[in-house]
Design a protein around this motif. Sequence first.
Motif, PDB file in Angstrom:
ATOM      1  N   ALA A  84       0.819  -1.208   0.000  1.00 19.06           N
ATOM      2  CA  ALA A  84       0.000   0.000   0.000  1.00 19.06           C
ATOM      3  C   ALA A  84       0.850   1.254   0.000  1.00 19.06           C
ATOM      4  O   ALA A  84       0.500   2.252  -0.644  1.00 19.06           O
ATOM      5  CB  ALA A  84      -0.936  -0.008   1.209  1.00 19.06           C
ATOM      6  N   ARG A 130       2.172   1.730  -3.405  1.00 22.23           N
ATOM      7  CA  ARG A 130       1.094   1.684  -4.400  1.00 22.23           C
ATOM      8  C   ARG A 130       1.425   0.705  -5.531  1.00 22.23           C
ATOM      9  O   ARG A 130       1.313   1.016  -6.716  1.00 22.23           O
ATOM     10  CB  ARG A 130       0.804   3.068  -4.973  1.00 22.23           C
ATOM     11  CG  ARG A 130       0.185   4.048  -3.988  1.00 22.23           C
ATOM     12  CD  ARG A 130      -0.144   5.362  -4.672  1.00 22.23           C
ATOM     13  NE  ARG A 130      -0.799   6.299  -3.772  1.00 22.23           N
ATOM     14  CZ  ARG A 130      -1.147   7.543  -4.102  1.00 22.23           C
ATOM     15  NH1 ARG A 130      -0.884   7.994  -5.330  1.00 22.23           N
ATOM     16  NH2 ARG A 130      -1.734   8.335  -3.241  1.00 22.23           N
ATOM     17  N   THR A 131       1.811  -0.504  -5.151  1.00 16.45           N
ATOM     18  CA  THR A 131       2.149  -1.536  -6.127  1.00 16.45           C
ATOM     19  C   THR A 131       1.508  -2.854  -5.728  1.00 16.45           C
ATOM     20  O   THR A 131       1.083  -3.051  -4.583  1.00 16.45           O
ATOM     21  CB  THR A 131       3.671  -1.738  -6.242  1.00 16.45           C
ATOM     22  OG1 THR A 131       4.193  -2.179  -4.969  1.00 16.45           O
ATOM     23  CG2 THR A 131       4.366  -0.457  -6.667  1.00 16.45           C
ATOM     24  N   ALA A 162      -6.582  -5.037  -3.573  1.00 12.40           N
ATOM     25  CA  ALA A 162      -6.114  -3.647  -3.531  1.00 12.40           C
ATOM     26  C   ALA A 162      -7.119  -2.704  -2.892  1.00 12.40           C
ATOM     27  O   ALA A 162      -6.751  -1.657  -2.358  1.00 12.40           O
ATOM     28  CB  ALA A 162      -5.788  -3.172  -4.953  1.00 12.40           C
ATOM     29  N   LEU A 206      -6.894   1.506  -3.364  1.00 14.51           N
ATOM     30  CA  LEU A 206      -6.162   1.455  -4.628  1.00 14.51           C
ATOM     31  C   LEU A 206      -6.875   0.539  -5.613  1.00 14.51           C
ATOM     32  O   LEU A 206      -7.712  -0.281  -5.240  1.00 14.51           O
ATOM     33  CB  LEU A 206      -4.730   0.949  -4.390  1.00 14.51           C
ATOM     34  CG  LEU A 206      -3.868   1.787  -3.440  1.00 14.51           C
ATOM     35  CD1 LEU A 206      -2.593   1.050  -3.078  1.00 14.51           C
ATOM     36  CD2 LEU A 206      -3.548   3.144  -4.063  1.00 14.51           C
ATOM     37  N   ASP A 210       2.038  -0.958 -10.964  1.00 16.77           N
ATOM     38  CA  ASP A 210       1.530   0.198 -10.235  1.00 16.77           C
ATOM     39  C   ASP A 210       0.030   0.029  -9.952  1.00 16.77           C
ATOM     40  O   ASP A 210      -0.701  -0.555 -10.751  1.00 16.77           O
ATOM     41  CB  ASP A 210       1.711   1.482 -11.057  1.00 16.77           C
ATOM     42  CG  ASP A 210       3.165   1.845 -11.277  1.00 16.77           C
ATOM     43  OD1 ASP A 210       3.973   1.628 -10.358  1.00 16.77           O
ATOM     44  OD2 ASP A 210       3.502   2.338 -12.378  1.00 16.77           O
ATOM     45  N   LEU A 211      -0.389   0.581  -8.825  1.00 17.22           N
ATOM     46  CA  LEU A 211      -1.809   0.697  -8.505  1.00 17.22           C
ATOM     47  C   LEU A 211      -2.196   2.169  -8.478  1.00 17.22           C
ATOM     48  O   LEU A 211      -1.352   3.031  -8.229  1.00 17.22           O
ATOM     49  CB  LEU A 211      -2.113   0.055  -7.148  1.00 17.22           C
ATOM     50  CG  LEU A 211      -1.841  -1.447  -7.047  1.00 17.22           C
ATOM     51  CD1 LEU A 211      -2.047  -1.909  -5.610  1.00 17.22           C
ATOM     52  CD2 LEU A 211      -2.730  -2.242  -7.999  1.00 17.22           C
ATOM     53  N   PRO A 228      -4.767   5.456  -7.221  1.00 10.86           N
ATOM     54  CA  PRO A 228      -5.582   5.876  -6.077  1.00 10.86           C
ATOM     55  C   PRO A 228      -7.044   6.070  -6.466  1.00 10.86           C
ATOM     56  O   PRO A 228      -7.572   7.181  -6.514  1.00 10.86           O
ATOM     57  CB  PRO A 228      -4.924   7.198  -5.657  1.00 10.86           C
ATOM     58  CG  PRO A 228      -4.338   7.739  -6.918  1.00 10.86           C
ATOM     59  CD  PRO A 228      -3.878   6.531  -7.713  1.00 10.86           C
TER      60      PRO A 228
END
Length: 407
Positions: A43, A46-47, A63, A68, A146-147, A149
Amino acid sequence: MRYAVDRGLPVAVQGTGHATAAVAAEGGVLITTAGMSAVRIDAAARTAWVAAGTRWDQVVHAAAPAGLAPLSGSAPHVGAVSYTLGGGLGLLSRGFGYAADHVRSLDVVTADGRLRHVTPDREPDLFWALRGGRDNFGVVTSMAIDLMPVTVVYGGVLVFPAERAADVFAAYLEWTATVPDVMNSSIALIATPDCPSIPEPMRGRHTVQIRIAHAPGDPAEGERLVVPLRTLGPLMDTLRVLPYTEAGSIHNDPVAPGATESGTAMLGELGPAALDAVLALAGPHAPVPHVVELRHLGGGLARPPAVPNAVGNRDARHLLNVVSRIEHSGTGEIRRAHTRLFAAMAPWSTGGRFLNFMNGRDAAGQVRSAYSPADYERLTGLKAVYDPRNTFRLNHNIPPGRVPGGD
């Protein structure tokens, strides 16, 4: 891999089996990664780390508690890795770009039987080729991505009777020219079966459906943006604020497998004549029933990624995809209908196609069109380095060419 190469056997790689390109062959080896299903979320960074057989719905739900979301597609039951390696055109793509643009690293077993950890700094040529070259260069066992937001999306579907297709398609094209990058949409002409699971306004009839996914951003802005479409008076309107975990309901793609023949083309700017061609050959009165979808591209899809990859045709403004179920018509009749349609759309075609939507008889001969000429030449050269015997050929194949820097 070593077993197959030592015996000169071709290899196909299959994740969830959603696509039809990777198939077992007489005297070949089919590697299925479906049992390799796992997700780890970081978290803070953000991956996500995603194993080879993982489906998008697993990543989405893993996620979500961190606020995310991945750049998943319209169908959450599709395999995350194969989708991403083919480019990855999803619900948030106009805002963020292709899923392949947001890969951090890949673990891959190449044709020599080596497990390689590939990053932009470690084997950068192979990292470039895998992101867009799909399974031509090895068996990807995991990826780090990548995630975004994103927790909610303003989305759903507007459904219109097919008799109004010309007016709705025209209004849709006019509308897409005005919307910001965070507005993702497509329009589809669909013949729905007469069965209880289909909502009453759609059941047993041809309809035009506009699919909406607005994110990231204020949902109120998304609602304001769709006002021109709502004024057309849909039969059904499901637009609302959705948690991203329910975003698969927008397209509501079927989970059950089916035998289909499909075709795809990347298109430029469209006008009335293009719409006339589509509706004349694939509309509700066509002898062969089709699902015809036009996706709005541009935005982040047109921008080059921070780390270059092999995904091509970024200049296209729209993607046309046509799917026909074989049980409704013979394959010969379907193929002739597809040939007529794509020939009629030639004046608006960029000449390119999208790899993940290539299926059917002619897919093998269309692979080159997924890339620019220079990128295709580079891919064939790298194929000669990493798979010189074309072991990975039961796929959307890129054959070995001349080794980069060679004579």
